[in-house]
Scaffold this active site. Structure first.
Site, PDB file in Angstrom:
ATOM      1  N   GLY A  84       8.527  11.434   2.811  1.00  0.00           N
ATOM      2  CA  GLY A  84       8.018  10.218   3.439  1.00  0.00           C
ATOM      3  C   GLY A  84       7.813  10.295   4.938  1.00  0.00           C
ATOM      4  N   ASP A 126      17.070   2.500   4.194  1.00  0.00           N
ATOM      5  CA  ASP A 126      17.193   1.434   3.201  1.00  0.00           C
ATOM      6  C   ASP A 126      18.687   1.138   3.027  1.00  0.00           C
ATOM      7  OD1 ASP A 126      16.945  -0.171   0.897  1.00  0.00           O
ATOM      8  OD2 ASP A 126      15.193   0.910   0.224  1.00  0.00           O
ATOM      9  N   LYS A 165      16.059  -1.592   6.924  1.00  0.00           N
ATOM     10  CA  LYS A 165      16.282  -2.838   6.176  1.00  0.00           C
ATOM     11  C   LYS A 165      17.741  -3.240   6.360  1.00  0.00           C
ATOM     12  CE  LYS A 165      13.120  -2.077   2.269  1.00  0.00           C
ATOM     13  NZ  LYS A 165      13.116  -1.811   0.811  1.00  0.00           N
ATOM     14  N   PHE A 188      10.033  -4.320  -1.148  1.00  0.00           N
ATOM     15  CA  PHE A 188       9.519  -2.982  -1.447  1.00  0.00           C
ATOM     16  C   PHE A 188       8.239  -2.738  -0.663  1.00  0.00           C
ATOM     17  CE2 PHE A 188      10.348   0.656  -3.924  1.00  0.00           C
ATOM     18  CZ  PHE A 188       9.140   1.318  -3.989  1.00  0.00           C
ATOM     19  N   VAL A 189       8.325  -1.824   0.305  1.00  0.00           N
ATOM     20  CA  VAL A 189       7.175  -1.568   1.169  1.00  0.00           C
ATOM     21  C   VAL A 189       6.574  -0.186   0.895  1.00  0.00           C
ATOM     22  CG1 VAL A 189       7.839  -3.149   3.002  1.00  0.00           C
ATOM     23  CG2 VAL A 189       8.714  -0.816   3.040  1.00  0.00           C
ATOM     24  N   ASP A 238       6.173   5.548  -0.510  1.00  0.00           N
ATOM     25  CA  ASP A 238       5.468   5.600  -1.794  1.00  0.00           C
ATOM     26  C   ASP A 238       6.043   4.645  -2.821  1.00  0.00           C
ATOM     27  OD1 ASP A 238       7.941   7.146  -2.188  1.00  0.00           O
ATOM     28  OD2 ASP A 238       7.050   7.688  -4.120  1.00  0.00           O
ATOM     29  N   ARG A 277       1.247   6.726  -0.220  1.00  0.00           N
ATOM     30  CA  ARG A 277       1.712   7.411   0.991  1.00  0.00           C
ATOM     31  C   ARG A 277       0.588   7.528   2.016  1.00  0.00           C
ATOM     32  NH1 ARG A 277       6.847   9.746   0.054  1.00  0.00           N
ATOM     33  NH2 ARG A 277       7.196  10.618  -2.005  1.00  0.00           N
TER      34      ARG A 277
HETATM   35  C1  PRP Z   1      13.229   7.500   1.328  1.00  0.00           C
HETATM   36  C2  PRP Z   1      13.188   7.603   2.841  1.00  0.00           C
HETATM   37  C3  PRP Z   1      14.607   7.844   3.219  1.00  0.00           C
HETATM   38  C4  PRP Z   1      15.393   7.240   2.084  1.00  0.00           C
HETATM   39  C5  PRP Z   1      15.980   5.964   2.561  1.00  0.00           C
HETATM   40  O1  PRP Z   1      13.080   8.765   0.812  1.00  0.00           O
HETATM   41  O2  PRP Z   1      12.355   8.628   3.274  1.00  0.00           O
HETATM   42  O3  PRP Z   1      14.879   9.225   3.337  1.00  0.00           O
HETATM   43  O4  PRP Z   1      14.492   6.959   1.019  1.00  0.00           O
HETATM   44  O5  PRP Z   1      16.732   5.343   1.564  1.00  0.00           O
HETATM   45  P1  PRP Z   1      18.295   5.123   1.682  1.00  0.00           P
HETATM   46  O6  PRP Z   1      18.564   4.605   3.073  1.00  0.00           O
HETATM   47  O7  PRP Z   1      18.573   4.094   0.631  1.00  0.00           O
HETATM   48  O8  PRP Z   1      18.990   6.403   1.415  1.00  0.00           O
HETATM   49  P2  PRP Z   1      12.923   9.045  -0.760  1.00  0.00           P
HETATM   50  O9  PRP Z   1      14.226   9.503  -1.318  1.00  0.00           O
HETATM   51  O10 PRP Z   1      12.252   7.877  -1.411  1.00  0.00           O
HETATM   52  O11 PRP Z   1      11.987  10.318  -0.800  1.00  0.00           O
HETATM   53  P3  PRP Z   1      10.526  10.517  -0.185  1.00  0.00           P
HETATM   54  O12 PRP Z   1      10.714  10.626   1.312  1.00  0.00           O
HETATM   55  O13 PRP Z   1      10.061  11.779  -0.794  1.00  0.00           O
HETATM   56  O14 PRP Z   1       9.683   9.333  -0.560  1.00  0.00           O
END
Ligand code: PRP
Length: 189
Positions: free
Chosen positions: A54, A113, A141, A162-163, A169, A175
């Protein structure tokens, strides 16, 4: 139907409840953040660590907003499944290629998150004896936060919705959306 041009919110209009941040707002925020980072790291060798996948967009734009030399490396960790809920498990899918001992590390991510991923990552990287470890995140958040975590650089605090877009994504889609928007419940329910 295929439409020419980049993917902005008009292309996925019915999938979004609203647009939280436009491309222009995102770029302005990252430039502001880069200004602060450049001042804080003046005279230090900066290693930016992007959290795949991400953070790719934030890394690309933040790094290009910085008027100083820097290095980039990447980690891939898994914290979510393919849906919207955190699994509570973090594992390394791809580790750094760089030895970070003695280095000033800035972890770059697009969202905090629950905080699970980055608090785990800070602990993991801190054990490798870096000179410093800080976090830059575009979004946070506060209502979802379940772990104590203090990012030094935060773009915006957002509601617990959910953004998608700008690296964020849903099931690997959105993305490449240039704005950030709130996903309509009919897409994921
Ligand atoms: C997302 C984002 C953070 C994580 C945050 O990555 O990039 O790394 O979630 O969430 P948290 O604070 O609850 O741990 P994700 O695991 O969705 O993978 P991606 O980057 O490949 O989308």
């Amino acid at each position: 139907m295929w439409q020419s041009g980049a993917m902005d919110s008009a292309h996925v209009d019915s999938d979004l409840v609203n647009i939280l941040f436009t491309e222009e707002q995102i770029q302005a925020k990252l430039q502001e953040m880069a200004h602060t980072i450049a001042a804080d790291y003046e005279g230090k060798d900066l290693l930016m660590v992007g959290v795949l996948r991400g953070a790719v967009m934030v890394m690309a734009d933040l790094a290009r907003s910085l008027p100083c030399h820097l290095e980039m490396d990447w980690m891939a960790v898994s914290s979510y499944g393919s849906g919207t809920k955190s699994s509570g498990v973090v594992r390394i899918l791809k580790d750094l290629d760089t030895d970070i001992s003695g280095r000033h590390v800035l972890i770059v991510d697009e969202i905090i998150d629950t905080g699970l991923t980055l608090s785990w990552l800070v602990n993991n990287l801190s054990s490798r004896k870096p000179a410093s470890v800080e976090i830059a995140t575009l979004l946070r958040k506060p209502e979802a936060l379940a772990m104590p975590i203090e990012p030094k650089y935060v773009g915006w605090d957002i509601p617990n919705e959910f953004v998608v877009g700008y690296g964020l994504d849903f099931k690997e889609r959105y993305r490449n959306l240039r704005d950030i928007g709130t996903l309509a419940p009919h897409v994921y329910s």
